[in-house]
Design an enzyme around this catalytic site. Structure first.
Site, PDB file in Angstrom:
ATOM      1  N   GLU A   1     -23.030  -1.088 -18.629  1.00 20.18           N
ATOM      2  CA  GLU A   1     -24.158  -1.738 -17.967  1.00 20.18           C
ATOM      3  C   GLU A   1     -24.144  -1.428 -16.470  1.00 20.18           C
ATOM      4  O   GLU A   1     -25.187  -1.351 -15.847  1.00 20.18           O
ATOM      5  CB  GLU A   1     -24.041  -3.248 -18.204  1.00 20.18           C
ATOM      6  CG  GLU A   1     -25.267  -4.030 -17.799  1.00 20.18           C
ATOM      7  CD  GLU A   1     -25.034  -5.544 -17.922  1.00 20.18           C
ATOM      8  OE1 GLU A   1     -25.986  -6.243 -18.178  1.00 20.18           O
ATOM      9  OE2 GLU A   1     -23.887  -6.006 -17.740  1.00 20.18           O
TER      10      GLU A   1
ATOM     11  N   SER B   1     -20.847 -14.799 -23.541  1.00 19.21           N
ATOM     12  CA  SER B   1     -20.697 -16.083 -22.850  1.00 19.21           C
ATOM     13  C   SER B   1     -20.674 -17.260 -23.821  1.00 19.21           C
ATOM     14  O   SER B   1     -21.330 -17.239 -24.861  1.00 19.21           O
ATOM     15  CB  SER B   1     -21.858 -16.289 -21.875  1.00 19.21           C
ATOM     16  OG  SER B   1     -22.000 -15.178 -21.041  1.00 19.21           O
TER      17      SER B   1
ATOM     18  N   GLU C   1     -20.198 -14.470  -6.647  1.00 19.89           N
ATOM     19  CA  GLU C   1     -18.859 -14.925  -6.235  1.00 19.89           C
ATOM     20  C   GLU C   1     -17.786 -14.048  -6.886  1.00 19.89           C
ATOM     21  O   GLU C   1     -16.802 -13.663  -6.251  1.00 19.89           O
ATOM     22  CB  GLU C   1     -18.642 -16.412  -6.626  1.00 19.89           C
ATOM     23  CG  GLU C   1     -19.440 -17.397  -5.800  1.00 19.89           C
ATOM     24  CD  GLU C   1     -20.907 -17.483  -6.210  1.00 19.89           C
ATOM     25  OE1 GLU C   1     -21.284 -16.930  -7.263  1.00 19.89           O
ATOM     26  OE2 GLU C   1     -21.691 -18.086  -5.448  1.00 19.89           O
TER      27      GLU C   1
ATOM     28  N   GLY D   1     -23.153 -11.280 -27.653  1.00 15.47           N
ATOM     29  CA  GLY D   1     -22.548 -12.615 -27.703  1.00 15.47           C
ATOM     30  C   GLY D   1     -21.224 -12.632 -26.973  1.00 15.47           C
ATOM     31  O   GLY D   1     -20.158 -12.517 -27.584  1.00 15.47           O
TER      32      GLY D   1
ATOM     33  N   SER E   1     -29.152 -13.414 -24.797  1.00 10.35           N
ATOM     34  CA  SER E   1     -30.533 -12.962 -24.599  1.00 10.35           C
ATOM     35  C   SER E   1     -31.079 -12.318 -25.870  1.00 10.35           C
ATOM     36  O   SER E   1     -30.452 -11.424 -26.441  1.00 10.35           O
ATOM     37  CB  SER E   1     -30.602 -11.938 -23.465  1.00 10.35           C
ATOM     38  OG  SER E   1     -30.106 -12.481 -22.274  1.00 10.35           O
TER      39      SER E   1
HETATM   40  C1  LIG Z   1     -30.734 -13.383 -17.176  1.00  9.15           C
HETATM   41  C2  LIG Z   1     -29.395 -13.600 -17.823  1.00  9.15           C
HETATM   42  C3  LIG Z   1     -29.141 -13.001 -19.042  1.00  9.15           C
HETATM   43  C4  LIG Z   1     -27.900 -13.204 -19.656  1.00  9.15           C
HETATM   44  N1  LIG Z   1     -27.694 -12.621 -20.889  1.00  9.15           N
HETATM   45  C5  LIG Z   1     -26.512 -12.798 -21.510  1.00  9.15           C
HETATM   46  C6  LIG Z   1     -26.289 -12.225 -22.808  1.00  9.15           C
HETATM   47  O1  LIG Z   1     -27.178 -11.563 -23.362  1.00  9.15           O
HETATM   48  N2  LIG Z   1     -25.110 -12.441 -23.412  1.00  9.15           N
HETATM   49  C7  LIG Z   1     -24.117 -13.166 -22.814  1.00  9.15           C
HETATM   50  O2  LIG Z   1     -23.058 -13.296 -23.419  1.00  9.15           O
HETATM   51  N3  LIG Z   1     -24.296 -13.760 -21.609  1.00  9.15           N
HETATM   52  C8  LIG Z   1     -25.477 -13.582 -20.951  1.00  9.15           C
HETATM   53  N4  LIG Z   1     -25.693 -14.184 -19.726  1.00  9.15           N
HETATM   54  C9  LIG Z   1     -24.680 -15.101 -19.197  1.00  9.15           C
HETATM   55  C10 LIG Z   1     -23.943 -14.565 -17.995  1.00  9.15           C
HETATM   56  O3  LIG Z   1     -23.047 -13.566 -18.337  1.00  9.15           O
HETATM   57  C11 LIG Z   1     -23.244 -15.784 -17.364  1.00  9.15           C
HETATM   58  O4  LIG Z   1     -24.256 -16.669 -16.905  1.00  9.15           O
HETATM   59  C12 LIG Z   1     -22.352 -15.406 -16.219  1.00  9.15           C
HETATM   60  O5  LIG Z   1     -21.262 -14.654 -16.661  1.00  9.15           O
HETATM   61  C13 LIG Z   1     -21.842 -16.664 -15.457  1.00  9.15           C
HETATM   62  O6  LIG Z   1     -21.259 -17.563 -16.350  1.00  9.15           O
HETATM   63  P1  LIG Z   1     -21.695 -19.097 -16.395  1.00  9.15           P
HETATM   64  O7  LIG Z   1     -23.203 -19.159 -16.446  1.00  9.15           O
HETATM   65  O8  LIG Z   1     -20.928 -19.766 -17.479  1.00  9.15           O
HETATM   66  O9  LIG Z   1     -21.276 -19.696 -14.982  1.00  9.15           O
HETATM   67  P2  LIG Z   1     -19.813 -20.175 -14.562  1.00  9.15           P
HETATM   68  O10 LIG Z   1     -18.824 -19.126 -14.887  1.00  9.15           O
HETATM   69  O11 LIG Z   1     -19.590 -21.545 -15.101  1.00  9.15           O
HETATM   70  O12 LIG Z   1     -19.967 -20.261 -12.992  1.00  9.15           O
HETATM   71  C14 LIG Z   1     -20.663 -21.332 -12.337  1.00  9.15           C
HETATM   72  C15 LIG Z   1     -20.565 -21.076 -10.837  1.00  9.15           C
HETATM   73  O13 LIG Z   1     -19.171 -21.085 -10.428  1.00  9.15           O
HETATM   74  C16 LIG Z   1     -18.841 -19.843  -9.782  1.00  9.15           C
HETATM   75  N5  LIG Z   1     -17.493 -19.416 -10.174  1.00  9.15           N
HETATM   76  C17 LIG Z   1     -16.978 -19.378 -11.420  1.00  9.15           C
HETATM   77  N6  LIG Z   1     -15.715 -18.892 -11.385  1.00  9.15           N
HETATM   78  C18 LIG Z   1     -15.433 -18.598 -10.097  1.00  9.15           C
HETATM   79  C19 LIG Z   1     -14.303 -18.046  -9.413  1.00  9.15           C
HETATM   80  N7  LIG Z   1     -13.198 -17.692 -10.077  1.00  9.15           N
HETATM   81  N8  LIG Z   1     -14.372 -17.906  -8.073  1.00  9.15           N
HETATM   82  C20 LIG Z   1     -15.498 -18.256  -7.378  1.00  9.15           C
HETATM   83  N9  LIG Z   1     -16.601 -18.800  -7.968  1.00  9.15           N
HETATM   84  C21 LIG Z   1     -16.576 -18.955  -9.305  1.00  9.15           C
HETATM   85  C22 LIG Z   1     -19.860 -18.841 -10.293  1.00  9.15           C
HETATM   86  O14 LIG Z   1     -20.044 -17.773  -9.381  1.00  9.15           O
HETATM   87  C23 LIG Z   1     -21.116 -19.705 -10.425  1.00  9.15           C
HETATM   88  O15 LIG Z   1     -21.763 -19.824  -9.177  1.00  9.15           O
HETATM   89  C24 LIG Z   1     -26.907 -14.013 -19.065  1.00  9.15           C
HETATM   90  C25 LIG Z   1     -27.183 -14.635 -17.841  1.00  9.15           C
HETATM   91  C26 LIG Z   1     -28.401 -14.440 -17.216  1.00  9.15           C
HETATM   92  C27 LIG Z   1     -28.680 -15.118 -15.906  1.00  9.15           C
END
Ligand SMILES: Cc1cc2nc3c(=O)[nH]c(=O)nc-3n(C[C@H](O)[C@H](O)[C@H](O)COP(=O)(O)OP(=O)(O)OC[C@H]3O[C@@H](n4cnc5c(N)ncnc54)[C@H](O)[C@@H]3O)c2cc1C
Length: 393
Positions: free
Chosen positions: A250, A131, A377, A129, A165
């Protein structure tokens, strides 16, 4: 440059392959499928337990934690032999690779006994937990609150996680929470182990493009969840260090899974036109570059010179090369790429669904690699600032 392993590492490989040849579960026993990353079928639990008991689960660990104090190079060939046979050592990868590893690094003896060992022995599964709706790439902005109640014996947790997940199938959540709202944002975070049956924890699984039938992602809500203070993992307000360690676990050999995916693409991608052949050649060069860079990083780590920011280069190259190649294979397949199975690779009965599927499904799955564990990114920023030393943007 030496691109072979020394005799001691090869002897280790021989011993492990002999174990695999004798003990791999039979196809007839492996019909039960896994439906999420924390749903482990009975046969797979037995398999993981056998690996633990024999010291082949995580060979770098001491025997009481499923290993045999193996070197980094030996751990690498162990993973190579597993992936050659397309076998998982665990069907709860975040439990094994991140959560148990974090508990072994930062947990108390009681936390190791209560959670880490049962996760390693496949008696329990775990979810991560981190994100939240407002904290993904910028994890330090997380706002799930944990307040010490009354006599300090309990935390009361309120907030929401997302993308967790396997949470709906997991027994315990390694949860990052804000414990000091007044401290600078990296400094007021702590880490709690929260059993999923604790009153006030609600898990809502939801589907994804790549697995509409097998739900894996979850939203997790915490409403006045009371967590004993002894479930704090690592010191109070030092959860950022635990998070860094968790993701570090990881990342170390993460490039190997991209390398495997590239090998599979090289086997399955059928270039027909000159343009397809050009794309195929790019994939072959990227695959070779990733393997050489990965092995170089491994050799440095084995000498004790691990360079964590440099691992971002491997993650970026691996995840994006896999994505580009899958997209091009999809284009090359034309409309057939939407429907027909796209695999010619050896049938892998233990988890064939991970390797099969249409070219479209295989392409869609590659987004997990470019997002999870830090988006492309974010990796580019790390490479620019901490590997190349460019000025901050
Ligand atoms: C298959 C999968 C499994 C996952 N499992 C887990 C899990 O078990 N537990 C958990 O906690 N999370 C999990 N996640 C979540 C994952 O860690 C997040 O999706 C990831 O960290 C990106 O965060 P976000 O989705 O909030 O996107 P955001 O952070 O909102 O980003 C959206 C877009 O903006 C860009 N962006 C954001 N900040 C910047 C910056 N400073 N500079 C340039 N570009 C930027 C990003 O690259 C992206 O393209 C999982 C994700 C996936 C895809």
């Amino acid at each position: 440059m030496q691109l072979t392993f020394d005799a001691e590492v090869e002897a280790f490989r021989t011993e492990f392959t002999a174990f695999l040849d004798t003990h791999l579960p039979a196809e007839a026993d492996t019909a039960e499928r896994s439906h999420s990353t924390a749903d482990v079928p009975v046969w797979a639990r037995r398999w993981q337990r056998l690996l633990f008991d024999e010291g082949w689960l995580l060979p770098g660990n001491p025997p009481e934690f499923g290993g045999r104090n193996a070197t980094l190079m030996q751990s690498y060939v162990h993973l190579e032999e597993l992936s050659r046979r397309r076998i998982y050592h665990s069907f709860n990868p975040q439990g094994l690779g991140i959560i148990a590893a974090s508990l072994l690094t930062f947990g108390t003896d009681e936390q190791k006994r209560r959670w880490a060992v049962p996760i390693l022995r496949a008696e329990m599964t775990a979810a991560l937990g981190m994100s939240e709706p407002g904290a993904g790439s910028d994890l330090a902005s997380l706002s799930t609150r944990a307040e010490l109640a009354g006599d300090g014996s309990q935390f009361v947790v309120n907030g929401q996680k997302v993308w967790t997940s396997g949470a709906h199938d997991a027994d315990v959540l390694l949860t990052f929470v804000r414990t000091d709202p007044d401290a600078p944002k990296h400094k007021g975070i702590s880490c709690l182990a929260i059993p999923t049956d604790t009153p006030g924890v609600t898990r809502r699984p939801f589907g994804s493009l790549t697995a509409p039938d097998d739900l894996d992602f979850n939203e997790v809500y915490f409403d006045d969840v009371r967590v004993p203070a002894q479930n704090l993992v690592g010191p109070l307000n030092e959860g950022w260090r635990v998070a860094g360690g968790s993701l570090g676990h990881e990342r170390t050999l993460l490039w190997l899974s991209f390398s495997d995916r590239m090998d599979e693409l090289l086997r399955d991608f059928r270039p027909l036109t000159d343009l397809d052949k050009d794309w195929y050649a790019t994939l072959a060069m990227d695959a070779q570059a990733l393997r050489l860079l990965g092995l170089r990083a491994l050799a440095r780590a084995a000498r004790g010179e691990q360079d964590v920011p440099a691992l971002s280069v491997l993650k970026l190259l691996g995840s994006e090369a896999v994505q580009k190649a899958a997209e091009r294979a999809l284009e090359a397949a034309g409309p057939d790429g939407l429907a027909h199975p796209a695999t010619t690779a050896p049938y892998a009965y233990m988890h064939w669904e991970d390797f099969a599927g249409s070219w479209f499904q295989r392409y869609a799955r590659t987004f997990a690699g470019t997002i999870a564990g830090g988006t492309s990114e974010i990796q580019r920023t790390i490479v620019a600032e901490r590997v190349l030393g460019l000025p901050r943007g």
